[in-house]
Design a protein around this motif. Structure first.
Motif, PDB file in Angstrom:
ATOM      1  N   TYR A  19     -15.595   2.654   8.203  1.00 47.44           N
ATOM      2  CA  TYR A  19     -14.600   2.832   9.305  1.00 47.44           C
ATOM      3  C   TYR A  19     -15.092   4.069  10.101  1.00 47.44           C
ATOM      4  CZ  TYR A  19     -11.581  -0.157   6.453  1.00 47.44           C
ATOM      5  OH  TYR A  19     -11.067  -1.097   6.030  1.00 47.44           O
ATOM      6  N   ILE A  53       0.390  -9.143  13.647  1.00 46.21           N
ATOM      7  CA  ILE A  53       1.673  -9.096  14.333  1.00 46.21           C
ATOM      8  C   ILE A  53       2.623  -8.233  13.369  1.00 46.21           C
ATOM      9  CG2 ILE A  53       3.601 -10.566  14.645  1.00 46.21           C
ATOM     10  CD1 ILE A  53       1.804 -12.615  15.619  1.00 46.21           C
ATOM     11  N   GLU A 140     -15.709   1.249   2.378  1.00 47.54           N
ATOM     12  CA  GLU A 140     -15.211   0.256   1.641  1.00 47.54           C
ATOM     13  C   GLU A 140     -15.796  -0.805   1.189  1.00 47.54           C
ATOM     14  OE1 GLU A 140     -11.163  -0.156   3.094  1.00 47.54           O
ATOM     15  OE2 GLU A 140     -11.299  -2.731   2.882  1.00 47.54           O
ATOM     16  N   HIS A 142     -15.931  -4.508  -1.354  1.00 50.23           N
ATOM     17  CA  HIS A 142     -15.176  -5.474  -1.893  1.00 50.23           C
ATOM     18  C   HIS A 142     -15.853  -6.614  -2.416  1.00 50.23           C
ATOM     19  CE1 HIS A 142     -11.412  -7.916  -1.496  1.00 50.23           C
ATOM     20  NE2 HIS A 142     -12.278  -9.014  -1.145  1.00 50.23           N
ATOM     21  N   GLN A 220     -11.694  -4.191  -5.210  1.00 47.83           N
ATOM     22  CA  GLN A 220     -12.084  -3.575  -3.863  1.00 47.83           C
ATOM     23  C   GLN A 220     -11.805  -1.947  -4.079  1.00 47.83           C
ATOM     24  OE1 GLN A 220      -8.715  -4.469  -1.435  1.00 47.83           O
ATOM     25  NE2 GLN A 220      -9.018  -2.611   0.197  1.00 47.83           N
TER      26      GLN A 220
ATOM     27  N   ARG B  14      -0.421  -8.075   0.468  1.00 53.88           N
ATOM     28  CA  ARG B  14      -0.931  -7.204  -0.427  1.00 53.88           C
ATOM     29  C   ARG B  14      -2.348  -8.110  -0.844  1.00 53.88           C
ATOM     30  NH1 ARG B  14       3.375  -7.594  -4.272  1.00 53.88           N
ATOM     31  NH2 ARG B  14       4.976  -7.688  -2.535  1.00 53.88           N
ATOM     32  N   PHE B  15      -2.599  -9.267  -0.707  1.00 56.17           N
ATOM     33  CA  PHE B  15      -3.888  -9.839  -1.122  1.00 56.17           C
ATOM     34  C   PHE B  15      -4.911 -10.012  -0.175  1.00 56.17           C
ATOM     35  CE2 PHE B  15      -1.980 -10.191  -5.143  1.00 56.17           C
ATOM     36  CZ  PHE B  15      -0.661 -10.614  -4.674  1.00 56.17           C
ATOM     37  N   ARG B  16      -4.743  -9.369   1.110  1.00 59.86           N
ATOM     38  CA  ARG B  16      -5.627  -9.515   2.166  1.00 59.86           C
ATOM     39  C   ARG B  16      -6.713  -8.545   1.833  1.00 59.86           C
ATOM     40  NH1 ARG B  16      -3.204  -8.380   6.634  1.00 59.86           N
ATOM     41  NH2 ARG B  16      -5.152  -8.741   7.690  1.00 59.86           N
ATOM     42  N   PRO B  17      -7.865  -8.979   2.142  1.00 64.34           N
ATOM     43  CA  PRO B  17      -8.886  -8.000   1.911  1.00 64.34           C
ATOM     44  C   PRO B  17      -8.995  -6.777   2.660  1.00 64.34           C
ATOM     45  CG  PRO B  17      -9.710 -10.049   2.499  1.00 64.34           C
ATOM     46  CD  PRO B  17      -8.266 -10.152   2.536  1.00 64.34           C
ATOM     47  N   TYR B  18      -9.628  -5.900   2.043  1.00 63.16           N
ATOM     48  CA  TYR B  18     -10.228  -4.585   2.942  1.00 63.16           C
ATOM     49  C   TYR B  18      -9.711  -4.281   4.178  1.00 63.16           C
ATOM     50  CZ  TYR B  18     -13.375  -8.163   4.397  1.00 63.16           C
ATOM     51  OH  TYR B  18     -13.843  -9.275   5.104  1.00 63.16           O
ATOM     52  N   GLU B  19     -10.275  -4.613   5.266  1.00 66.59           N
ATOM     53  CA  GLU B  19     -10.144  -4.002   6.494  1.00 66.59           C
ATOM     54  C   GLU B  19      -8.679  -3.514   7.132  1.00 66.59           C
ATOM     55  OE1 GLU B  19     -13.315  -6.261   9.262  1.00 66.59           O
ATOM     56  OE2 GLU B  19     -13.127  -7.155   7.344  1.00 66.59           O
ATOM     57  N   GLU B  20      -7.966  -4.583   7.102  1.00 62.99           N
ATOM     58  CA  GLU B  20      -6.765  -4.327   7.594  1.00 62.99           C
ATOM     59  C   GLU B  20      -5.800  -3.625   6.584  1.00 62.99           C
ATOM     60  OE1 GLU B  20      -6.583  -5.033  10.423  1.00 62.99           O
ATOM     61  OE2 GLU B  20      -8.083  -6.330  10.287  1.00 62.99           O
ATOM     62  N   LEU B  21      -6.030  -3.695   5.354  1.00 59.95           N
ATOM     63  CA  LEU B  21      -5.533  -2.895   4.443  1.00 59.95           C
ATOM     64  C   LEU B  21      -5.538  -1.142   4.815  1.00 59.95           C
ATOM     65  CD1 LEU B  21      -6.126  -4.504   1.118  1.00 59.95           C
ATOM     66  CD2 LEU B  21      -3.971  -4.564   2.385  1.00 59.95           C
ATOM     67  N   ALA B  22      -6.648  -0.950   5.391  1.00 58.07           N
ATOM     68  CA  ALA B  22      -7.198   0.504   5.502  1.00 58.07           C
ATOM     69  C   ALA B  22      -6.507   0.789   6.801  1.00 58.07           C
ATOM     70  CB  ALA B  22      -8.580   0.529   5.631  1.00 58.07           C
ATOM     71  N   THR B  23      -5.896   0.055   7.539  1.00 55.86           N
ATOM     72  CA  THR B  23      -5.387   0.349   8.810  1.00 55.86           C
ATOM     73  C   THR B  23      -3.853   0.619   8.546  1.00 55.86           C
ATOM     74  OG1 THR B  23      -5.185  -1.655   9.572  1.00 55.86           O
ATOM     75  CG2 THR B  23      -7.177  -0.396  10.450  1.00 55.86           C
ATOM     76  N   SER B  26       1.685  -2.538   7.096  1.00 53.57           N
ATOM     77  CA  SER B  26       2.878  -3.233   7.469  1.00 53.57           C
ATOM     78  C   SER B  26       2.320  -4.365   8.226  1.00 53.57           C
ATOM     79  CB  SER B  26       3.873  -2.427   8.260  1.00 53.57           C
ATOM     80  OG  SER B  26       3.310  -1.932   9.497  1.00 53.57           O
ATOM     81  N   LYS B  27       1.110  -4.314   8.618  1.00 51.85           N
ATOM     82  CA  LYS B  27       0.908  -5.392   9.882  1.00 51.85           C
ATOM     83  C   LYS B  27       0.462  -6.804   8.912  1.00 51.85           C
ATOM     84  CE  LYS B  27      -0.166  -2.459  13.541  1.00 51.85           C
ATOM     85  NZ  LYS B  27      -1.339  -1.828  14.252  1.00 51.85           N
ATOM     86  N   ILE B  28       0.688  -7.782   9.703  1.00 48.85           N
ATOM     87  CA  ILE B  28       0.250  -9.069   9.158  1.00 48.85           C
ATOM     88  C   ILE B  28      -0.384  -9.953  10.210  1.00 48.85           C
ATOM     89  CG2 ILE B  28       1.725 -11.298   8.382  1.00 48.85           C
ATOM     90  CD1 ILE B  28       4.079  -9.560   7.985  1.00 48.85           C
TER      91      ILE B  28
END
Lengths: 262, 235
Positions: A19, A53, A140, A142, A220, B14-23, B26-28
């Motif tokens: 990041y 979103i 990170e 994964h 991860q 919750r099962f979406r990998p890495y990148e967004e989880l780190a931001t 609450s985003k989908i």
């Protein structure tokens, strides 16, 4: 050491990323600069847009609706060959830089970190240089594994009935005989050390019906940098993260499963 | 999209990998919103395949008004920080909330179109834009509701109500989905309705059942008044 070299591994994808926080102008200039250098290493590239979103309740409306607040993310993606059959690729976003390896049927590459280390190291330095980024905010790693009937028939009583207890150690301790696995997803957050957290998750794989039931087993590791971590330390931190993933791998999969991966 | 469906999306997050989880957790992503959160889509996210189209159901205008959309918005890449909304001819910064630009453009062109002031170029643009907006639903927000008494009837086509002057009004949805599943054929109701242009009911609110006696009285008012006068004179 030997545990890392499986002939029939469940791995289908590995991702290594950092990041970053360049400012807008640095990023815009840097990406143009990198686009000129990239074709030498990544002949194919394209820009993709993804949308996040956020749902916000709107209480004044009758009937009430959820407001969808969209936010665009541009991903600059670079591929070593055509995107469809490319094993190694790179993705640069405003706040991140990720390397992806995926298993391509028929190709022998294991995509292990040992094989990718040099490539990652070289490219990460070049991109960081182009973007004028000296430090990272987080690292990170994964690993995305998949168990399918075609690859591991011994763990299935039928195409659609998986004996999960014989694969995942934490499902093995029930006193009852496993008949099959339904598709509930689960995720476990793990604390390894200060600033290092992990995530282990199981979910149903979306594969064609005629291939039966498949599951994804994902590991991860996130390395949160307290202050800032120089680019030169990234590879060492990625190796450390990889060690945690191997630990999770050994802990989560049963001996029988690991034996069948060999 | 129901709350339950949204709950599912949050779970899939919750099962979406890495990148967004780190931001921001609450985003989908729109991949999930497509309803599936399937592994192919997750994989495509892993593989950083993007989606250049965005489907949102509506854009708030202000107060209770909104612009209902019926087609995904498509974007194209301009530069590292800018995207362009296809057909709308709107360019926006990635960090910017482009929805207000969409509203402004729509209202501007709608006003011009209503007054016959569109230039040739704007006319072409307008023809593209109107495909995206559900005008009927948009217009219905500005219609005044009318108060009616009616009888619940069901014909072969759809649930309907019959007003006292014999006009048959079809509902675009059934009573159950409006939360009035308990209404039966033959019930008399009072309600407020907004009509669509083709004389269907666009919106129906404030439904109340009417006692049969009241309906009988109302439908034969002269005789009832006469009957009442007679009663009073006898007293």
């Amino acid at each position: 050491m030997t545990e890392r070299h499986f002939d029939n591994p469940p791995i289908i994808r590995r991702c290594y990323g950092v990041y970053i926080a360049p400012n807008d102008i640095e990023f815009a200039r840097g990406i143009e600069k990198w686009n000129k250098l990239a074709p030498e290493r990544f002949p194919e590239s394209k820009q993709n847009t993804r949308w996040n979103i956020t749902f916000v309740p709107r209480v004044h409306q009758n009937p009430p609706r959820m407001e969808q607040v969209p936010k665009a993310i541009i991903s600059h993606d670079y591929y070593e060959s055509s995107p469809e059959d490319c094993a190694f690729s790179m993705s640069v976003k405003r706040n991140s830089l990720f390397f992806h390896w995926r298993r391509i049927p028929g190709q022998s590459s294991r995509g292990d970190f040992d094989d990718l280390r040099d490539k990652i190291d070289e490219n990460i330095k070049l991109v960081a240089g182009a973007l004028s980024v000296e430090n990272v905010l987080g690292i990170e790693t994964h690993y995305h594994n998949r168990i399918t009937y075609a690859q591991y028939p011994k763990f299935y009583t039928s195409k659609k009935s998986l004996k999960l207890g014989e694969i995942i150690r934490h499902f093995a301790s029930y006193n009852f005989k496993h008949k099959g696995y339904g598709p509930p997803n689960c995720s476990v957050q793990i604390h390894f050390a200060e600033n290092i957290s992990g995530n282990f998750s199981i979910s149903k794989a979306n594969i064609p019906d005629d291939q039966g039931l498949g599951i994804n087993v994902d590991f991860q590791v996130q390395y949160r940098v307290k202050d800032q971590c120089p680019m030169s330390d990234v590879i060492a931190k990625m190796e450390e993260s990889r060690e945690y993933i191997h630990k999770m791998f050994r802990d989560m999969f049963t001996d029988a499963a690991r034996k069948s991966f060999k | 999209m129901t709350i339950a469906e949204i709950g599912k999306l949050e779970q899939s997050e919750r099962f979406r990998p890495y990148e967004e989880l780190a931001t921001e957790s609450s985003k989908i992503s729109v991949d999930d919103i497509a309803g599936a959160a399937t592994d192919n889509e997750k994989e495509s996210e892993c593989g950083h395949q993007g989606v250049d189209s965005l489907f949102i159901e509506f854009i708030p205008i202000g107060k209770d008004k909104y612009l209902p959309l019926r087609k995904p918005l498509r974007t194209s890449y301009v530069d590292p920080l800018t995207l362009r909304l296809e057909d709308w001819e709107i360019e926006f910064k990635v960090d910017e909330d482009f929805r207000q630009l969409v509203i402004r453009k729509y209202l501007d062109l709608l006003a011009k179109a209503s007054n016959g002031l569109l230039t040739e170029a704007e006319e072409i643009q307008w023809l593209n834009i109107i495909e995206y907006v559900d005008y009927k639903e948009y217009r219905a927000q500005y219609e005044q509701p009318r108060f009616v008494w009616a009888e619940v009837v069901n014909d072969d086509l759809a649930p309907a109500i019959k007003t006292f002057d014999g006009t048959l009004l079809h509902l675009l949805t059934d009573f159950e989905s409006l939360g009035f599943g308990w209404l039966r054929k033959g019930d008399f109701i009072s309600c407020r309705v907004i009509f669509s242009q083709d004389n269907c009911i666009e919106k129906i609110t404030d439904i109340e059942t009417l006692p049969k006696l009241l309906v009988e009285v109302a439908s034969d008012l002269p005789n009832w008044l006469k009957f009442n006068e007679q009663q009073e004179s006898q007293d």
